[in-house]
Write a protein that holds these residues in place. Structure first.
Motif, PDB file in Angstrom:
ATOM      1  N   THR A   7       0.809  -0.255   0.000  1.00 21.22           N
ATOM      2  CA  THR A   7       0.000   0.000   0.000  1.00 21.22           C
ATOM      3  C   THR A   7       0.659   0.207   0.000  1.00 21.22           C
ATOM      4  O   THR A   7       1.183   0.492   0.947  1.00 21.22           O
ATOM      5  N   TYR A 152      -2.774  -6.750  -3.500  1.00 15.84           N
ATOM      6  CA  TYR A 152      -3.262  -5.378  -3.420  1.00 15.84           C
ATOM      7  C   TYR A 152      -4.023  -5.091  -4.706  1.00 15.84           C
ATOM      8  O   TYR A 152      -4.223  -5.979  -5.540  1.00 15.84           O
ATOM      9  N   ALA A 191      -5.553  -1.867   2.777  1.00  9.46           N
ATOM     10  CA  ALA A 191      -4.496  -0.865   2.645  1.00  9.46           C
ATOM     11  C   ALA A 191      -4.772   0.298   3.590  1.00  9.46           C
ATOM     12  O   ALA A 191      -5.923   0.681   3.825  1.00  9.46           O
ATOM     13  N   ASN A 317       1.513  -8.845  -4.402  1.00  7.76           N
ATOM     14  CA  ASN A 317       2.305  -7.750  -3.849  1.00  7.76           C
ATOM     15  C   ASN A 317       3.701  -7.680  -4.463  1.00  7.76           C
ATOM     16  O   ASN A 317       4.202  -8.633  -5.062  1.00  7.76           O
TER      17      ASN A 317
END
Length: 383
Positions: A7, A152, A191, A317
């Motif tokens: 994030t 994410y 996030a 990620n």
């Protein structure tokens, strides 16, 4: 997004928030093939701890020095300062010199890794896939974890609330749940959101700057990505997974040509894409969730002015990749050093500032197949 080390959420230290210069996107059919390494700013390091002859004999096949490259998810000079404490910790843990530098973009890091000039690199997932598939001499060692999640997503942002099906709601965020995009409380998002901080009771709204100025808790709504047709869209770079690859595929799947169906511009970074929306230089922008945090200290109302209206599919990620020919015990020592540092308060603060990491896991090459498939569908392979 961009470790995604994404994030993904990273804050810059620069006190200014200059409007980024954006350029009209070219119309390539493939990602650019790098030929030379870019200029990079080298992070000064303290001399490596002196080792005894016994220590040298323990690792005779280790190099005398490692070079660690980073890709900016925030303003470059700020990241250069932020990585230095980590570089010194890694150097002390390994007992060999470690040089850290910040490249200008993903392509630059792919180039230096592929040509053997860099030993380790912090990559977004698409940057890593390009490097791995084009050079073959790198492998993913560390995958970032953010608040327990190994994935994410990119976020679609706007400064025009008319794209929202319903009025934007303060203190909310968007998440993928059971194949649908849903609106959740900002404190419940995976996030770390623009106006959220962690206190004794966990995630809370009400973050402030160092001088006590309140930071907007952030607004989101659910809008239709199809409505971006004909608008100016601020991407990050063509090798960014959340800032270009997945959003561009989403447009194509909706029948919107990513070159002619919109006016694409490339800002060069996630913070720059947010700033482009904030300054009305573009109507739509892409970044990792929640890159609004990167300019929150300078533009405390960014969460109100820049509205998140959609998100991409989930993306693995970001990673730290290493040269494949490094000794296995050195790779293990690097992983252990990063894991140990993340257990400290200093390590948590530094990695939150740089890339928003809260933990790490061993990388699994198969996790990046979804990124390869997206690149193949767009015919963006770096070949």
């Amino acid at each position: 997004m961009a470790l995604a080390l994404v994030t993904a959420a990273c804050g810059g230290d620069d006190d200014s928030a200059d409007t980024p210069e954006v350029t009209t996107a070219p119309e390539p059919t493939t990602a650019p093939e790098p030929t030379t390494a870019p200029e990079a700013t080298t992070a000064p390091t303290e001399p490596a701890p002196e080792t005894t002859m016994g220590d040298e004999n323990m690792h005779p096949d280790w190099p005398e020095k490692l070079v660690f490259g980073f890709v900016p998810s925030q303003e470059q000079e700020s990241l250069q300062d932020d990585i230095q404490p980590f570089i010194e910790v890694l150097q002390d843990a390994l007992g060999i010199e470690v040089e850290g530098f910040v490249t200008t973009d993903y392509t630059g890091l792919v180039t230096t890794m592929g040509s053997g000039q860099t030993d380790l690199g912090a990559f977004g997932p698409f940057g890593y896939v390009l490097g791995k598939d084009n050079f073959g001499n790198i492998e993913a060692l560390i995958q970032s974890v953010r608040f327990g999640s190994g994935t994410y997503h990119g976020q679609w942002m706007t400064n025009d609330a008319s794209i929202c099906a319903e009025p934007p709601v303060e203190g909310t965020a968007l998440e993928n749940q059971d194949g649908e995009i849903v609106q959740v409380a900002a404190t419940d998002a995976v996030a770390l959101q623009v106006g959220v901080f962690f206190g004794d009771d966990g995630a809370q709204l009400g973050e402030t700057t160092d001088d006590g100025t309140a930071i907007s808790p952030g607004y989101s709504c659910i809008g239709d990505v199809a409505d971006v047709a004909g608008k100016t869209v601020a991407f990050t770079t063509e090798t960014s997974t959340s800032g270009y690859l997945f959003p561009a595929l989403e447009l194509e799947n909706l029948g919107i040509d990513r070159y002619t169906g919109i006016t694409p511009v490339f800002t060069g970074g996630h913070d720059a894409a947010v700033t482009a929306i904030y300054n009305d230089d573009a109507e739509i922008g892409l970044s990792f969730d929640d890159a609004r945090r990167t300019i929150r200290s300078e533009q405390t109302d960014v969460g109100e002015k820049v509205i998140v209206f959609s998100i991409t599919d989930e993306i693995p990620n970001d990673v730290v990749a290493v040269r494949s020919d490094l000794p296995q015990d050195l790779k293990d020592a690097i992983y252990d050093a990063v894991a140990t540092f993340l257990e400290t308060d200093e390590g948590k603060a530094i990695f939150d500032e740089i890339y928003g990491w809260t933990d790490i896991s061993r990388a699994n090459e198969a996790d990046f197949d979804i990124v390869r498939e997206a690149a193949a569908k767009l015919d963006v392979t770096g070949d």
